[in-house]
Write an enzyme that holds these catalytic residues in place. Structure first.
Site, PDB file in Angstrom:
ATOM      1  N   GLY A  10       0.844  -1.201   0.000  1.00 43.05           N
ATOM      2  CA  GLY A  10       0.000   0.000   0.000  1.00 43.05           C
ATOM      3  C   GLY A  10       0.875   1.246   0.000  1.00 43.05           C
ATOM      4  O   GLY A  10       2.103   1.172   0.113  1.00 43.05           O
ATOM      5  N   LEU A  11       0.215   2.381  -0.121  1.00 43.03           N
ATOM      6  CA  LEU A  11       0.913   3.658  -0.244  1.00 43.03           C
ATOM      7  C   LEU A  11       1.639   4.037   1.062  1.00 43.03           C
ATOM      8  O   LEU A  11       1.285   3.532   2.130  1.00 43.03           O
ATOM      9  CB  LEU A  11      -0.094   4.766  -0.592  1.00 43.03           C
ATOM     10  CG  LEU A  11      -0.886   4.576  -1.892  1.00 43.03           C
ATOM     11  CD1 LEU A  11      -1.895   5.717  -2.055  1.00 43.03           C
ATOM     12  CD2 LEU A  11       0.066   4.501  -3.074  1.00 43.03           C
ATOM     13  N   ALA A  14      -0.126   4.397   4.613  1.00 45.77           N
ATOM     14  CA  ALA A  14      -1.403   3.680   4.510  1.00 45.77           C
ATOM     15  C   ALA A  14      -1.750   2.960   5.816  1.00 45.77           C
ATOM     16  O   ALA A  14      -2.933   2.743   6.122  1.00 45.77           O
ATOM     17  CB  ALA A  14      -1.351   2.678   3.363  1.00 45.77           C
ATOM     18  N   GLY A  15      -0.724   2.556   6.564  1.00 43.60           N
ATOM     19  CA  GLY A  15      -0.967   1.839   7.824  1.00 43.60           C
ATOM     20  C   GLY A  15      -0.349   0.440   7.871  1.00 43.60           C
ATOM     21  O   GLY A  15      -0.610  -0.321   8.797  1.00 43.60           O
ATOM     22  N   LYS A  16       0.491   0.122   6.904  1.00 48.21           N
ATOM     23  CA  LYS A  16       1.075  -1.230   6.813  1.00 48.21           C
ATOM     24  C   LYS A  16       1.867  -1.607   8.067  1.00 48.21           C
ATOM     25  O   LYS A  16       1.658  -2.671   8.655  1.00 48.21           O
ATOM     26  CB  LYS A  16       2.005  -1.316   5.587  1.00 48.21           C
ATOM     27  CG  LYS A  16       1.333  -0.963   4.270  1.00 48.21           C
ATOM     28  CD  LYS A  16       2.303  -0.972   3.107  1.00 48.21           C
ATOM     29  CE  LYS A  16       3.425   0.051   3.212  1.00 48.21           C
ATOM     30  NZ  LYS A  16       2.954   1.463   3.177  1.00 48.21           N
ATOM     31  N   THR A  17       2.796  -0.743   8.452  1.00 47.88           N
ATOM     32  CA  THR A  17       3.653  -1.045   9.607  1.00 47.88           C
ATOM     33  C   THR A  17       2.825  -1.133  10.882  1.00 47.88           C
ATOM     34  O   THR A  17       2.992  -2.049  11.691  1.00 47.88           O
ATOM     35  CB  THR A  17       4.740   0.042   9.754  1.00 47.88           C
ATOM     36  OG1 THR A  17       5.571   0.003   8.591  1.00 47.88           O
ATOM     37  CG2 THR A  17       5.591  -0.181  10.982  1.00 47.88           C
ATOM     38  N   SER A  84       5.989  -1.826  -1.846  1.00 50.51           N
ATOM     39  CA  SER A  84       5.981  -2.801  -2.951  1.00 50.51           C
ATOM     40  C   SER A  84       4.989  -2.431  -4.060  1.00 50.51           C
ATOM     41  O   SER A  84       3.973  -3.092  -4.238  1.00 50.51           O
ATOM     42  CB  SER A  84       5.734  -4.220  -2.421  1.00 50.51           C
ATOM     43  OG  SER A  84       4.670  -4.321  -1.520  1.00 50.51           O
TER      44      SER A  84
HETATM   45  N1  LIG Z   1      -7.468   2.608  10.873  1.00 50.23           N
HETATM   46  C1  LIG Z   1      -6.140   2.750  10.864  1.00 50.23           C
HETATM   47  N2  LIG Z   1      -5.362   1.698  10.550  1.00 50.23           N
HETATM   48  C2  LIG Z   1      -4.010   1.834  10.507  1.00 50.23           C
HETATM   49  N3  LIG Z   1      -3.365   2.998  10.775  1.00 50.23           N
HETATM   50  C3  LIG Z   1      -4.099   4.079  11.086  1.00 50.23           C
HETATM   51  C4  LIG Z   1      -5.514   4.004  11.134  1.00 50.23           C
HETATM   52  N4  LIG Z   1      -5.984   5.230  11.434  1.00 50.23           N
HETATM   53  C5  LIG Z   1      -4.915   6.026  11.586  1.00 50.23           C
HETATM   54  N5  LIG Z   1      -3.768   5.342  11.390  1.00 50.23           N
HETATM   55  C6  LIG Z   1      -2.438   5.947  11.484  1.00 50.23           C
HETATM   56  O1  LIG Z   1      -1.867   6.003  10.202  1.00 50.23           O
HETATM   57  C7  LIG Z   1      -0.451   5.945  10.291  1.00 50.23           C
HETATM   58  C8  LIG Z   1       0.062   4.860   9.372  1.00 50.23           C
HETATM   59  O2  LIG Z   1       1.463   4.862   9.406  1.00 50.23           O
HETATM   60  P1  LIG Z   1       2.354   3.603   9.072  1.00 50.23           P
HETATM   61  O3  LIG Z   1       3.747   3.958   9.446  1.00 50.23           O
HETATM   62  O4  LIG Z   1       1.770   2.371   9.663  1.00 50.23           O
HETATM   63  O5  LIG Z   1       2.189   3.530   7.491  1.00 50.23           O
HETATM   64  P2  LIG Z   1       2.986   2.649   6.435  1.00 50.23           P
HETATM   65  O6  LIG Z   1       1.959   2.118   5.515  1.00 50.23           O
HETATM   66  O7  LIG Z   1       3.865   1.679   7.146  1.00 50.23           O
HETATM   67  O8  LIG Z   1       3.831   3.746   5.672  1.00 50.23           O
HETATM   68  P3  LIG Z   1       5.299   3.639   5.013  1.00 50.23           P
HETATM   69  O9  LIG Z   1       5.140   2.929   3.711  1.00 50.23           O
HETATM   70  O10 LIG Z   1       5.688   5.070   4.809  1.00 50.23           O
HETATM   71  O11 LIG Z   1       6.199   2.920   5.986  1.00 50.23           O
HETATM   72  C9  LIG Z   1      -0.097   5.669  11.764  1.00 50.23           C
HETATM   73  O12 LIG Z   1       0.254   6.890  12.377  1.00 50.23           O
HETATM   74  C10 LIG Z   1      -1.420   5.139  12.311  1.00 50.23           C
HETATM   75  O13 LIG Z   1      -1.557   5.385  13.679  1.00 50.23           O
HETATM   76 MG   LIG Z   2       5.914   1.371   7.173  1.00 47.58          MG
END
Ligand SMILES: Nc1ncnc2c1ncn2[C@@H]1O[C@H](COP(=O)(O)OP(=O)(O)OP(=O)(O)O)[C@@H](O)[C@H]1O
Ligand SMILES: [Mg+2]
Length: 177
Positions: A10-11, A14-17, A84
């Site tokens: 995902g972007l 997006a919330g992956k981690t 990815s």
């Molecule tokens: N419903 C939700 N599910 C997951 N994350 C959420 C939600 N609502 C808000 N968030 C917030 O969105 C953010 C997502 O950040 P995260 O680091 O997980 O993204 P990522 O996909 O890993 O990004 P990157 O590719 O840049 O590492 C976090 O701060 C998280 O708390």
């Molecule tokens: Mg991440």
């Protein structure tokens, strides 16, 4: 317990981690052997020196896929959160797992770009807007969403715990948690 790779795509922001780490905690609490292969951490170690060109992004996906398969085929639950962006590379990782007979679940963390840009955990969207960086996935670099992921999470309409539970249930259904 059989191993599995759960691949979160995902972007940025997006919330992956966040989803993968929360799920990891839950599974570890139940005594599972869990490894999180986070794209950012891998870029500081195994993929140190790789950038964000098409070729480097592809290499990153295939490297993480290779390690994930090694671990998962030896009984580890692997959670792999990384942007990815390329469908073909993700499919290659899926094929690698199929070849070794290792379960593979693709989870599309399908948060719309507007919501990601608002969250902007690392300030990348702001940096792109100000011209400080370019080639940001989903903005001025491609993101190819999976056509048939095992799970799709629209996090703008779900709580974190709901997303985590949804993936957990998919693992339980397959006898993998
Ligand atoms: N419903 C939700 N599910 C997951 N994350 C959420 C939600 N609502 C808000 N968030 C917030 O969105 C953010 C997502 O950040 P995260 O680091 O997980 O993204 P990522 O996909 O890993 O990004 P990157 O590719 O840049 O590492 C976090 O701060 C998280 O708390
Ligand atoms: Mg991440």
């Amino acid at each position: 317990m059989r191993g599995v790779t759960v691949w979160f795509t995902g972007l940025p922001s997006a919330g992956k981690t966040t989803i993968a780490e929360t799920l990891a905690q839950r599974l570890r609490g139940e005594g599972g052997r869990v490894e999180v292969l986070d794209g950012d951490a891998i870029r500081e170690s195994l993929s140190k020196g790789l950038g964000y060109s098409r070729q480097d992004r592809e290499t990153q996906i295939l490297r993480v896929g290779f390690v994930a398969d090694l671990l998962a085929r030896n009984g580890v639950t692997v959670l792999a959160p990384l942007v990815s962006p390329y469908a073909a590379a993700r499919d290659e990782v899926r094929r690698l797992h199929a070849k070794s007979g290792t379960p593979f679940l693709e989870v599309h963390v399908a948060t719309p770009v507007e919501v990601c840009a608002e969250r902007d955990v690392k300030g990348l969207y702001a940096a792109q807007r100000s011209g400080e960086i370019s080639g940001l996935t989903g903005v001025d670099d491609p993101y190819e969403p999976p056509a048939a992921p095992e799970v799709r999470l629209e996090t703008q309409r779900r709580t974190l715990s709901d997303s985590v539970y949804t993936v957990y249930v998919e693992l339980v259904k397959r006898g993998l948690a």
